[in-house]
Scaffold this motif. Structure first.
Motif, short mmCIF file in Angstrom:
data_model
loop_
_atom_site.label_atom_id
_atom_site.label_comp_id
_atom_site.label_asym_id
_atom_site.label_seq_id
_atom_site.Cartn_x
_atom_site.Cartn_y
_atom_site.Cartn_z
N SER A 204 0.81 -1.22 0.00
CA SER A 204 0.00 0.00 0.00
C SER A 204 0.85 1.28 0.00
O SER A 204 0.32 2.38 -0.16
CB SER A 204 -0.90 0.02 1.24
N LEU A 205 2.17 1.12 0.19
CA LEU A 205 2.98 2.31 0.46
C LEU A 205 3.03 3.31 -0.69
O LEU A 205 2.97 4.52 -0.48
CB LEU A 205 4.42 1.90 0.84
N MET A 206 3.16 2.80 -1.92
CA MET A 206 3.29 3.71 -3.07
C MET A 206 2.06 4.60 -3.21
O MET A 206 2.17 5.83 -3.34
CB MET A 206 3.51 2.89 -4.34
N ALA A 207 0.90 3.99 -3.15
CA ALA A 207 -0.33 4.78 -3.29
C ALA A 207 -0.46 5.75 -2.12
O ALA A 207 -0.83 6.92 -2.30
CB ALA A 207 -1.54 3.86 -3.36
N GLY A 208 -0.16 5.26 -0.92
CA GLY A 208 -0.27 6.10 0.27
C GLY A 208 0.70 7.28 0.20
O GLY A 208 0.34 8.42 0.54
N TYR A 209 1.91 7.00 -0.27
CA TYR A 209 2.93 8.05 -0.38
C TYR A 209 2.49 9.12 -1.38
O TYR A 209 2.55 10.31 -1.11
CB TYR A 209 4.25 7.41 -0.82
N ARG A 210 2.02 8.67 -2.54
CA ARG A 210 1.57 9.64 -3.55
C ARG A 210 0.40 10.47 -3.05
O ARG A 210 0.32 11.68 -3.29
CB ARG A 210 1.17 8.92 -4.83
N ALA A 211 -0.51 9.82 -2.36
CA ALA A 211 -1.67 10.54 -1.83
C ALA A 211 -1.22 11.57 -0.80
O ALA A 211 -1.70 12.71 -0.79
CB ALA A 211 -2.67 9.56 -1.23
N GLN A 212 -0.27 11.17 0.03
CA GLN A 212 0.21 12.11 1.06
C GLN A 212 0.91 13.31 0.44
O GLN A 212 0.76 14.43 0.90
CB GLN A 212 1.15 11.39 2.03
N GLN A 213 1.67 13.04 -0.64
CA GLN A 213 2.34 14.15 -1.35
C GLN A 213 1.31 15.17 -1.83
O GLN A 213 1.60 16.35 -1.94
CB GLN A 213 3.10 13.63 -2.58
N LYS A 214 0.12 14.69 -2.15
CA LYS A 214 -0.93 15.59 -2.64
C LYS A 214 -1.78 16.15 -1.51
O LYS A 214 -2.80 16.78 -1.75
CB LYS A 214 -1.83 14.84 -3.63
N GLY A 215 -1.41 15.83 -0.26
CA GLY A 215 -2.12 16.43 0.87
C GLY A 215 -3.26 15.59 1.44
O GLY A 215 -4.04 16.08 2.25
N PHE A 216 -3.34 14.31 1.03
CA PHE A 216 -4.39 13.45 1.58
C PHE A 216 -3.86 12.66 2.77
O PHE A 216 -2.67 12.38 2.85
CB PHE A 216 -4.91 12.49 0.50
#
Ligand code: PLP
Ligand code: COI
Length: 358
Positions: A204-216
């Motif tokens: 799950s890390l890649m999706a979570g990381y990208r989402a966090q980069q976008k402020g989610f």
């Protein structure tokens, strides 16, 4: 089970946290841990010892093929000094289900509970008392056999560590923004999405990381086959509120059967709400947010407790729920659940287990 307890000298003890209201999640660990080894088809050397590094062979199975499982539970300090666990037998049962799925040895339920309870009592001075804080408990099992072939390990270590914690999300009990992931998937039916194994979180890390980069805060996962049905969030199950009705995705085989989820379903009925477990498509959710049929949304989990969801972003468009405010049913369920967990309110379900006093 006989558990030996290592005596620690005063000078070996760590400095305690200063301000419990600043704890956050999962960075501070207590002085002791529980460990037990599995070899020659039996569990041996059950002990409470100093919290310290492990020595493992670099070829140990866990490092290469992720044969690892864990649980997440909490001990709560009641205002009157009782130390409470919440449905611990459910975590122990789920840990053994996870073990069976990964061809790991199970542990007699009463032994696992004993290990957890004795460790928590040995470390009771670490249980924080500030509002919203608790002692997070992380039982874990790893495959330790030194062998590079792909097969179930013959040797394991089971351990339990403790971490005094506050809120899982930085903002505390504030609505979180979720990103609906329609490219990556977390787990497929037939895989291991319905057990607690580290590999699910690695995936799950890649999706979570990208989402966090976008402020989610986290991603909302869709099903692996059609990217159409709502599954769950990174560390919690998902609920949509339609007035006085809750809807949560049915246990599809690829989502974690959350203990908080099961508790919310029971609690809802007790509070006069109706609750449905069913498949729910993301298109239906988006439509129902847009029309206002969905009045609130929240996630449920041990670490996350009940976390209000303020918006979902799907295909670059944000859908705001309840004006980004905590809704009345979310608040009521949260208050009732935590009041039961902290022993502030009568527990009509027999969920809370007193294990000792501070
Ligand atoms: N889903 C996932 C992926 C989780 O990691 C968790 C946390 O344990 C949950 C759901 C919620 O489960 P529970 O309520 O048992 O903590
Ligand atoms: C929990 O809620 O206990 C979890 O395991 C979530 C976690 C991955 C932080």
């Amino acid at each position: 089970m006989k558990i030996t307890e290592e005596k620690l000298q005063e000078q070996e003890l760590k400095a305690k946290f200063q301000d419990a209201s600043q704890l956050g999640f999962g960075r501070i660990f207590t002085d002791r841990m529980f460990t037990m080894r599995y070899a020659n088809n039996e569990w041996t050397e059950a002990k409470i010892e100093k919290y310290k590094n492990f020595t493992l062979d670099p070829s140990a199975c866990v490092f290469h093929y992720s044969q690892e499982i864990f649980e997440g539970m909490k001990a709560y300090a009641a205002e009157d000094g009782r130390i409470l666990l919440f449905r611990p037998e459910q975590n122990v049962r789920r840990m053994n289900n996870s073990a069976a799925r990964l061809v790991m040895p199970t542990i007699p339920e009463e032994d696992m509970l004993q290990a957890i309870e004795e460790l928590v009592l040995a470390e009771k001075n670490w249980i924080p008392r500030a509002a919203g804080t608790s002692m997070y408990i992380r039982p874990t099992m790893i495959a330790t056999e030194a062998f590079l072939g792909v097969h179930p390990s013959a040797e394991y270590t089971f351990f339990v560590i403790l971490s005094p914690v506050g809120a899982y999300y930085k903002g505390g009990f504030q609505p979180v923004k979720l990103y609906v992931e329609d490219t990556f998937v977390r787990a497929a039916v037939g895989g291991v999405g319905d057990i607690k194994t580290g590999g699910n979180y690695a995936a799950s890390l890649m999706a979570g990381y990208r989402a966090q980069q976008k402020g989610f805060s986290q991603v909302l996962w869709l099903d692996a086959k059609e990217r159409k049905y709502v599954e769950e969030v990174g560390a919690m199950n998902m609920f949509f509120v339609y007035g006085n009705k809750l809807v949560t995705p049915a246990l599809s085989g690829s989502i974690l059967p959350g203990i908080t989820r099961a508790s919310v379903l029971e609690l809802a009925k007790h509070l006069g709400l109706t609750a449905e477990e069913r498949t729910i498509s993301i298109d239906e959710v988006i439509e129902d947010i847009a029309t206002g049929a969905i009045t609130e949304a929240f996630g449920s989990g041990t670490a996350a407790v009940i976390s209000p969801v303020g918006s979902l972003t799907f295909k670059e468009k944000e859908y705001v729920i309840n004006n980004n405010q905590v809704g009345p049913n979310t608040q009521h369920l949260y208050d009732t659940l935590v009041n039961i967990q902290y022993g502030r309110q009568e527990d009509p379900f027999g969920w809370v287990k007193e294990i000792g006093r501070l």
